[in-house]
Design an enzyme around this catalytic site. Structure first.
Site, PDB file in Angstrom:
ATOM      1  NE  ARG A 136      14.407   3.643  11.304  1.00 19.23           N
ATOM      2  CZ  ARG A 136      14.032   3.176  12.520  1.00 19.23           C
ATOM      3  NH1 ARG A 136      14.514   3.457  13.471  1.00 19.23           N
ATOM      4  NH2 ARG A 136      13.145   2.293  12.608  1.00 19.23           N
TER       5      ARG A 136
ATOM      6  N   PRO B 253       0.731  -1.244   0.035  1.00 21.48           N
ATOM      7  CG  PRO B 253      -0.907  -1.657   1.585  1.00 21.48           C
ATOM      8  CD  PRO B 253       0.569  -2.051   1.310  1.00 21.48           C
ATOM      9  CD  GLU B 254       2.072   3.943  -4.355  1.00 19.81           C
ATOM     10  OE1 GLU B 254       2.360   4.997  -4.444  1.00 19.81           O
ATOM     11  OE2 GLU B 254       2.168   2.955  -5.531  1.00 19.81           O
TER      12      GLU B 254
ATOM     13  NE  ARG C  16       8.031  -2.865  -6.500  1.00 16.13           N
ATOM     14  CZ  ARG C  16       7.436  -2.099  -5.413  1.00 16.13           C
ATOM     15  NH1 ARG C  16       7.922  -1.660  -4.235  1.00 16.13           N
ATOM     16  NH2 ARG C  16       6.167  -1.736  -5.858  1.00 16.13           N
TER      17      ARG C  16
ATOM     18  CG  ASN D 260       6.628   0.566  -8.753  1.00 18.99           C
ATOM     19  OD1 ASN D 260       7.495   1.195  -9.308  1.00 18.99           O
ATOM     20  ND2 ASN D 260       6.440  -0.599  -9.383  1.00 18.99           N
TER      21      ASN D 260
ATOM     22  CE  LYS E 238       5.215   3.036   0.221  1.00 19.79           C
ATOM     23  NZ  LYS E 238       6.022   2.251  -0.695  1.00 19.79           N
TER      24      LYS E 238
END
Length: 295
Positions: free
Chosen positions: A151, A2-3, A285, A193, A52
């Site tokens: 991070r 999931p984005e 990817r 993506n 995410k």
């Protein structure tokens, strides 16, 4: 996986159906049994998303931290107060479309027996949520949650003062191809993506240009378009990056075949220039792009 728009929708959903409620937390699968014991019986105060990463903050200062990864999914069910909820996570569909949650049309009598490997089950008076297959599932402290956030790069869906400049600086300090940097969560949190391919196309950016070769104006446009397209995804529950002028048929949102410029359109003519859309692999990817427009 999931984005970011899906994780922000998930946070809003949890806030709506569980915010301010005392939750029973269990681990039917058993892998999160110790963490469940730390959280059960406490009130969920706030649901948070950054990129995410997903967090539930409880009233005693601990957090449930979840990263769905490729195979994670939340499912929901309950009484009529759960009509706004929907299941989010794997298996993904083009555009990351969600599926509706189950509501009990009669007298709600509690959650059903767990099906499959349910890592975490959350139960309130009015409904339940089950988590399966997540990459990360942990009960953590506020300090540990802060370390996770430290991070990460800025999240376009927060778009806080200074975030745009922070992204521009992080992007332009690197010699890595921009196609990789757009999915580097330490540079830009939440883009996956689909958004990566679509935003680079919409801004006519060569995917192999190093970050250090992207000028300030172009980097700013990449941020602005990420903000715009991801906000649309939160609103619509789908990733749609094409304008209505390219949609066939009537109705509200487009069919899947009309929703994107380049994502999963390899070999088809570019909607702008007619060149065949290309596909290659970068960073393990698939990358979709137009060799005619993005040069």
């Amino acid at each position: 996986m999931p984005e970011g728009h899906s994780i922000h929708r998930l946070a809003r959903q949890f806030q709506d159906v569980f915010g301010g409620q005392r939750l029973e937390v269990s681990s039917p699968q058993g892998r999160f049994a110790a963490g469940a014991q730390l959280l059960t019986g406490h009130t969920m105060v706030e649901a948070l998303a950054h990129g995410k990463q997903f967090f539930l903050r409880f009233d005693h200062g601990l957090f449930l931290h979840v990263h769905l990864g490729l195979y994670g999914a939340w499912s929901f069910g309950g009484d009529s107060t759960f009509t706004g909820s929907s299941s989010i996570g794997a298996p993904r569909r083009i555009g990351e479309r969600e599926s509706g949650a189950g509501q009990d049309d009669g007298q709600y009598s509690g959650p059903p027996a767990p099906v499959g490997a349910v890592r975490v089950r959350l139960v309130s008076e009015h409904g339940w949520a089950d988590l399966r297959g997540a990459t990360t599932c942990a009960a953590i402290t506020a300090a540990e949650a802060g370390a996770v956030l430290d991070r990460l790069g800025p999240d376009p869906l927060h778009n806080r003062p200074g975030d745009r400049e922070e992204f521009i600086g992080r992007l332009r300090r690197r010699k890595t191809p921009v196609a990789l940097l757009m999915m580097d969560q330490s540079v830009l949190a939440g883009v996956g993506n689909i958004y990566r391919a679509e935003v680079l196309f919409r801004q006519a950016v060569d995917p192999w240009t190093p970050g250090s070769g992207i000028d300030v104006d172009t980097a700013g446009r990449l941020w602005d378009d990420s903000v715009r397209t991801m906000a649309d995804g939160v609103r619509d529950g789908r990733i749609v990056t094409t304008p209505p002028s390219l949609w066939s048929g009537g109705g509200g949102l487009p069919r899947d075949a009309d929703a994107h410029f380049v994502y999963k359109r390899q070999g088809l003519p570019c909607r702008a220039c007619g060149t065949a859309v290309g596909v290659t692999e970068i960073g393990a990817r698939k990358l979709y792009w137009c060799p005619g427009c993005q040069v």
